[in-house]
Design an enzyme around this catalytic site. Structure first.
Site, PDB file in Angstrom:
ATOM      1  N   ASP A 120       0.982  -1.184  -0.026  1.00 23.75           N
ATOM      2  CA  ASP A 120      -0.050  -0.010   0.100  1.00 23.75           C
ATOM      3  C   ASP A 120       0.965   1.327  -0.094  1.00 23.75           C
ATOM      4  O   ASP A 120       1.995   1.057   0.202  1.00 23.75           O
ATOM      5  CB  ASP A 120      -0.669  -0.242   1.274  1.00 23.75           C
ATOM      6  CG  ASP A 120      -1.978   0.959   1.200  1.00 23.75           C
ATOM      7  OD1 ASP A 120      -1.820   1.870   0.010  1.00 23.75           O
ATOM      8  OD2 ASP A 120      -2.554   1.363   2.368  1.00 23.75           O
ATOM      9  N   LYS A 121       0.238   2.279  -0.284  1.00 22.91           N
ATOM     10  CA  LYS A 121       1.190   3.453  -0.310  1.00 22.91           C
ATOM     11  C   LYS A 121       1.193   4.191   0.948  1.00 22.91           C
ATOM     12  O   LYS A 121       2.327   4.480   1.695  1.00 22.91           O
ATOM     13  CB  LYS A 121       0.563   4.636  -1.592  1.00 22.91           C
ATOM     14  CG  LYS A 121       1.201   5.936  -1.540  1.00 22.91           C
ATOM     15  CD  LYS A 121       0.769   6.990  -2.598  1.00 22.91           C
ATOM     16  CE  LYS A 121      -0.653   7.472  -2.036  1.00 22.91           C
ATOM     17  NZ  LYS A 121      -0.382   8.481  -0.787  1.00 22.91           N
TER      18      LYS A 121
END
Length: 911
Positions: A335-336
Site C-alpha cells: 500500500d502507499k
C-alpha cells in the site's frame, strides 16, 4: 391486494434518487420508520452485526500442530514400537512429536479472529429518526429504512444513502485505501461507480471527519460492504507458505522411500530364510533410522529463532512458517499510505505571480540557510500573501498539549508551510482576527473566512476559485491581469507530480462587515496562487525499494488512491523496472480479458483505485503465475488479500485490528524499510534451515544404509534401534541447533530469490546426502567390526561405532557453520572463531557432554545397551575427525548452501 414488503437489503442504492429510495424502502424519509415497522424488519433482517466465525477450542489448535505427514509417520512408528513391546523406543519417538507441537502451539497461540474483529467494528450508538422523533439507538438495532443522523466524529453504523449533507467529509481509508477524507454529496452516482467513487454513500465502518449528514439505511450486517469483506475472509484459504508446501512434499517423498525400503528388506530377508518376526523388527528399525525424527523440532525451533530476530527489526511474526516465506518472496505488493510514505500531508510546491518553487526553496523560519540566495518572499510578495492565506483560511492550530499541530491533515500542512516561512500563528490571528466563516461545501468546492474589518480569504479547488477571480496578485503585491491558461498549466504540472492542489484568493467586503454570505465571494476576487501538497515518500522506504530490486524482488504498489497520485509516488521511489512505471486503475483492470490478466498483472507496477475484491484478484493472479507474494495493508479492505497472500503484512501502529488479525506478520513501525530488513532475516533463516537439513539428513542416511545392508546380508546390527533414536533425537538436535543461531550471511540481499518450484530435496542436496551418508556408513561399519575383532565385546563395539560417528560429525558441523571461513584448520584462528560463536560452542559442548554420559554413566549403559570406554578407545574413535575433512570439502563443493536462497554459489560458506 396486500402491499408487498420492502426488500430486506437494498443493492445498487448509490444510483437511486431519494424518491426511488422512499418507494423501494417503503419509508417516510421525513418521519422515519414507526416502532412497529422497525421491530418487524429487525425480525426479518436480523441484528445489524456481522456473523463472527466461531473460534476453535484450544485443544483443536494444539492437535492441529500434528497435522504433517512426517509427524503422522512418527506417531505411527511409535505406536508400532509400543505394540511390539518396545515402550522405551515408543516413548522417545512420541516425546519429539509432543515437544514439536508444544513449541508451535505456544508460538501460534493467538487464534485467527479476523471475523470476530470485524464484528466489533460496527458497535456504536447513533441518532435515529423514528415516529418523527430523534432517538439514540445501538447500531445493532438499525434496520433498512431507518433514517440516521451523522455528526463529526461518528462511526457510520450501516451502509447509508445520503439524503442531506453539510460540509460532510468521511474517512473511508480502512475500506477504500483513499488516504484523505472524501467530500460527500447527495447526488446519485453512476451504477457502475466503484466503491471509492460513491460520493452519495456512507459505508459501515467509516468515520465522519467533519460536517453533518442525514442518510437512510440501505444495508445492515452481512449485507454491507463491510459484511462482503467478512465473507471474503471466511472464504480465504489458511496460510500455506512455500516451506509448508515443500516440507509436505519432502515428507511424502521420505515416507514413500522408507516404505519401499522396508518392504524390500522384509521380502529379501524372508526369501533368505529369516523369520517373519526378525524381519519385522528389521523393517521397523530401518523406518526409525530413515525417518528424520529430529527434523520437525529443528525446523520449528529455527523458525522461532527467526521470529525473535525479526521482532528486533520491528516485524512481529504471528505464523511460524511466514518467517521463511518472507525470505522466499518474489513480489511485494505494498500500500502507499504510511508504508511507502510518511502518512502526513506536506506542502511540496507553491505557485504565485507566475512563479513556481519548491517549499524548501524558502528560507527556514525567514532566515537564510546559506546566506547567498535571496529570500523568495521578499522578491515575490504574492508568495507571502499566499502562505498567509493558507494560515488564515484554516481551522488547524498548534496543539495545547504537545508539540505539533492539530486539525485536518490538509489544513495542518498549510499551517506548517506558513510556519516554515516565518509566520507565527498567534501573531497572524492577532493582526487578522477571524470574524466569520463559510465552511467548505462540496457543491461550491470552496471555504471562505472573514478577517479584520474587510479582508476575505477563499480556498478550494481551482474549479471553485478561479471563476470567482477578476485579477491575480502580482509579485509586487498589486493587482495584475488574470492569466487562466498559465494557472491551469501550473495545476496540471503539479497534479501530474501527484500533488493535491488548492487555489487561494482574496477579496474585500464593506468596512465593519460582521457576517460573511455567499454573494461576497461570487466575483471580483484576486487570485493569490496555488499550494500543492502530497504525502511524501519515506527516505528509508525508497532505499528499501532499491534493496528489494537488487535482491530480485518486484515491488508493486496497490492503493485506493487516485492513479496520478500513486504514479507520482512510484516515480519518486523508482518503483518498477522502467523509467516510467506502468499503471492501471480499477476500471482499467475490469476491462482486461481473463486470459490476459496474468500478463497484465505481472507487467504493471502501480494499481490505483483498487476495490477489495480486485486486491484479492491481483494476489491470486500473481500466485497462479508461480510468484511468492507478500502483501501489505492496514485497512479492513485489505484483509481478504492479506489472508490470501503467501505472507500478509499488516500495520501495527496505524492499521486496523481486522488487518492485523488477517495477517501473518505485523510491522510495529508501519515502515516499508522493516519489510526489506525482514526479507533479509527470512533469507538468513532459509539458509540456516538448509544447513540444519544438510547436517541431519546424511546421518539418517548412514544409519539407514547400516541397517539395510545388515538386514540384507544377515549381519549383526552395528547400532540398535534405540541407539539410532539417541543419535536422531538427542545428538542431531543438540548439534544442529547452533546452526539456527548462525548470524546472517553477507550479501543475501544482493542475490535473486530462490525459485519457488525448487524442492527441499534438490539435486545438490541429494548428492551431498549420498556422499556424507556413505562416509557415515563406512565409519559405523568399520569401527564396529574393527572393535568387535579387537575387544570381542558387542556393547563396546556398538558404543565405539556411535562415538566415532558423533566425533566425525563435529568436523562436519564446523564445515557448515560460518566458522568454515576460518579454515584450513589453523587452531588459533579456529579457537577465535568459536569464541565469537557462543551458540556453536554451547551446542558442541552439550553434545560432547551428553555423549560422555551416553557411554560412561551406568543408567545410560543400562537403557541404551552401551558400555564405558577407556581413554585409548576414545582416542581410537577420534580418528574419524580428520577423516571427515576431505569429505566435508567435497560436500561443500557439491552443494555450497546458498543456492537454496539465491540460486548461485557463494564462496564464503564453502570449505
Amino acid at each position: 391486494m396486500s402491499r408487498q414488503p420492502p426488500p430486506l437489503q437494498l443493492s445498487g442504492a448509490h444510483a437511486l434518487s431519494s424518491v426511488a429510495l422512499q418507494e423501494q424502502l417503503a419509508v417516510n424519509l421525513e418521519r422515519g420508520l414507526s416502532a412497529g415497522e422497525a421491530l418487524e424488519r429487525l425480525h426479518r433482517c436480523g441484528a445489524n452485526r456481522l456473523t463472527a466465525r466461531q473460534e476453535r477450542p484450544l485443544w483443536q489448535q494444539f492437535l492441529a500442530q500434528f497435522h504433517a505427514p512426517l509427524l503422522y509417520a512418527l506417531l505411527i512408528t511409535g505406536t508400532v514400537k509400543a505394540l511390539t513391546g518396545s515402550l522405551r523406543e515408543a516413548g522417545v519417538i512420541w516425546s519429539v512429536t509432543v515437544i514439536n507441537a508444544v513449541i508451535g502451539f505456544v508460538q501460534e497461540s493467538r487464534a485467527e479472529r479476523s471475523i470476530g474483529a470485524l464484528a466489533q467494528v460496527i458497535r456504536s450508538e447513533n441518532e435515529v429518526l423514528r415516529d418523527g422523533q430523534l432517538q439514540r439507538l445501538e447500531a445493532q438495532d438499525l434496520v433498512p429504512g431507518d433514517v440516521v443522523i451523522l455528526s463529526s466524529g461518528d462511526r457510520v453504523p450501516a451502509d447509508l444513502r445520503l439524503l442531506a449533507v453539510r460540509n460532510l467529509q468521511v474517512d473511508e481509508s480502512s475500506l477504500t485505501g483513499e488516504s484523505l477524507p472524501i467530500a460527500k454529496t447527495t447526488q446519485p452516482d453512476p451504477a457502475e461507480a466503484p466503491l471509492a467513487d460513491r460520493q452519495g454513500m456512507a459505508h459501515a465502518g467509516s468515520f465522519v471527519s467533519t460536517g453533518q449528514a442525514r442518510g437512510v439505511v440501505v444495508a445492515t450486517g452481512d449485507a454491507t460492504e463491510l459484511g462482503n469483506l467478512a465473507c471474503s475472509l471466511q472464504q480465504g484459504a489458511p496460510l500455506s507458505t512455500p516451506l509448508i508446501r515443500k516440507f509436505s512434499r519432502f515428507s511424502l517423498t521420505i515416507l514413500r522411500l522408507v516404505l519401499g525400503l522396508s518392504i524390500v528388506t522384509a521380502v529379501v530377508g524372508l526369501a533368505r530364510g529369516r523369520s517373519g518376526a526378525e524381519m519385522f523388527d528389521a523393517a521397523v528399525a530401518l523406518a526409525v533410522s530413515a525417518i528424520p525424527e529430529e527434523l520437525p523440532a529443528i525446523v520449528t525451533i529455527t523458525l522461532a529463532i527467526g521470529v525473535r530476530r525479526m521482532a528486533q527489526r520491528n516485524a512481529i511474526i504471528r505464523k511460524l512458517p511466514a518467517v521463511e516465506a518472507l525470505g522466499s518472496a518474489t513480489v511485494i505488493c505494498s500500500d502507499k499510505t504510511g508504508t511507502l510514505t510518511q502518512n502526513r500531508m506536506a506542502v511540496q510546491e507553491l505557485y504565485a505571480a507566475g512563479q513556481r518553487l519548491r517549499l524548501e526553496a524558502l528560507w527556514l523560519d525567514g532566515q537564510a540557510a546559506h546566506g547567498s540566495a535571496p529570500d523568495p518572499l521578499q522578491s515575490n510578495k504574492a508568495l507571502r500573501e499566499l502562505l498567509l492565506a493558507g494560515l488564515l483560511c484554516s481551522d488547524a492550530r498548534p496543539s495545547d498539549v504537545h508539540e505539533g499541530l492539530v486539525g485536518d491533515p490538509t489544513e495542518t500542512a498549510l499551517l506548517a508551510a506558513a510556519q516554515r516561512a516565518g509566520f507565527d500563528y498567534a501573531e497572524a490571528h492577532r493582526q487578522h482576527p477571524r470574524r466569520d466563516a463559510l465552511p467548505f461545501e462540496a457543491e461550491l468546492q470552496v471555504m471562505a473566512t472573514l478577517h479584520g474589518s474587510e479582508r476575505i480569504v477563499v480556498k478550494g479547488s481551482l474549479e471553485g476559485v478561479l471563476p470567482r477571480c477578476r485579477w491575480q496578485c502580482g509579485s509586487d503585491g498589486e493587482h495584475a491581469p488574470l492569466d487562466p491558461d498559465a494557472i491551469r498549466a501550473a495545476v496540471d504540472t503539479m497534479a501530474g507530480q501527484g500533488e493535491r492542489v488548492l487555489a487561494f484568493a482574496m477579496g474585500q467586503v464593506p468596512p465593519n462587515q460582521s457576517a460573511l454570505v455567499h454573494h461576497h465571494i461570487e466575483s471580483n476576487l484576486t487570485f493569490l496562487g496555488l499550494q500543492g501538497m502530497a504525502d511524501p515518500p519515506r527516505p528509508e522506504a525508497t532505499q528499501a525499494v532499491a534493496a528489494c530490486r537488487a535482491a530480485g524482488i518486484a515491488v508493486k504498489m496497490i492503493t485506493g488512491d487516485h492513479i496520478r497520485t500513486a504514479t507520482a509516488i512510484a516515480r519518486q521511489m523508482d518503483i518498477g523496472h522502467r523509467p516510467t512505471p506502468v499503471c492501471i486503475d480499477g476500471r482499467g483492470l475490469e476491462a482486461v480479458a481473463a486470459d490476459a490478466l496474468s500478463d497484465v498483472v505481472l507487467d504493471t507496477d502501480v494499481f490505483a483505485r483498487m476495490a477489495p475484491a480486485q486486491k484479492l484478484q491481483l494476489v491470486r493472479s500473481l500466485q497462479a503465475s508461480g510468484q511468492i507474494v507478500a502483501m501489505t495493508g492496514d485497512g479492513v479492505n485489505d484483509a481478504p488479500a492479506l489472508r490470501q497472500a503467501d505472507i500478509g503484512i499488516a500495520m501495527g501502529a496505524g492499521g486496523t485490528a481486522v488487518a492485523r488479525e488477517a495477517a501473518a506478520m505485523v510491522l510495529t513501525d508501519d515502515n516499508f524499510a522493516a519489510i526489506a530488513a525482514a526479507v533479509e532475516e527470512g533469507r538468513g533463516v532459509a539458509l540456516n534451515l538448509h544447513r540444519a537439513m544438510a547436517f541431519c539428513l546424511p546421518v539418517n542416511g548412514g544409519e539407514s544404509f547400516t541397517i539395510l545392508i545388515s538386514a540384507l546380508m544377515g549381519l549383526v546390527l552395528p547400532i540398535t534401534a534405540l541407539q539410532v533414536l539417541w543419535l536422531n533425537m538427542v545428538n542431531s538436535l543438540t548439534m544442529s541447533l547452533p546452526l539456527a543461531f548462525e548470524p546472517k550471511a553477507c550479501g543475501l540481499m544482493a542475490m535473486p530469490p530462490q525459485r519457488p518450484d525448487r524442492p527441499l530435496l534438490n539435486r545438490p542436496l541429494v548428492q551431498r546426502l549420498l556422499l556424507v551418508s556413505a562416509f557415515s556408513w563406512v565409519v559405523i561399519f568399520a569401527t564396529f567390526f574393527w572393535a568387535e575383532a579387537r575387544y570381542g565385546d558387542r556393547s563396546i563395539s556398538r558404543t565405539m561405532a556411535v562415538q566415532a560417528l558423533v566425533l566425525s560429525r563435529v568436523t562436519y558441523l564446523l564445515s557448515l557453520s560460518e566458522v568454515s571461513q576460518h579454515l584450513p584448520w589453523a587452531w588459533g584462528r579456529l579457537a577465535t572463531a568459536l569464541w565469537r560463536s557462543p551458540a556453536l560452542m554451547l551446542g558442541l559442548g552439550a553434545a560432547l557432554l551428553l555423549q560422555v554420559l551416553f557411554s560412561q554413566w551406568e543408567p545410560m549403559n543400562t537403557f541404551f545397551g552401551t558400555a564405558p570406554l577407556s581413554l585409548a578407545q576414545w582416542w581410537q574413535c577420534s580418528l574419524a575427525i580428520p577423516l571427515m575433512i576431505p569429505v566435508a570439502r567435497a560436500a561443500n563443493r557439491i552443494d555450497s548452501l546458498v543456492p537454496i536462497v539465491a540460486g548461485m554459489p557463494w564462496n564464503k560458506v564453502t570449505v
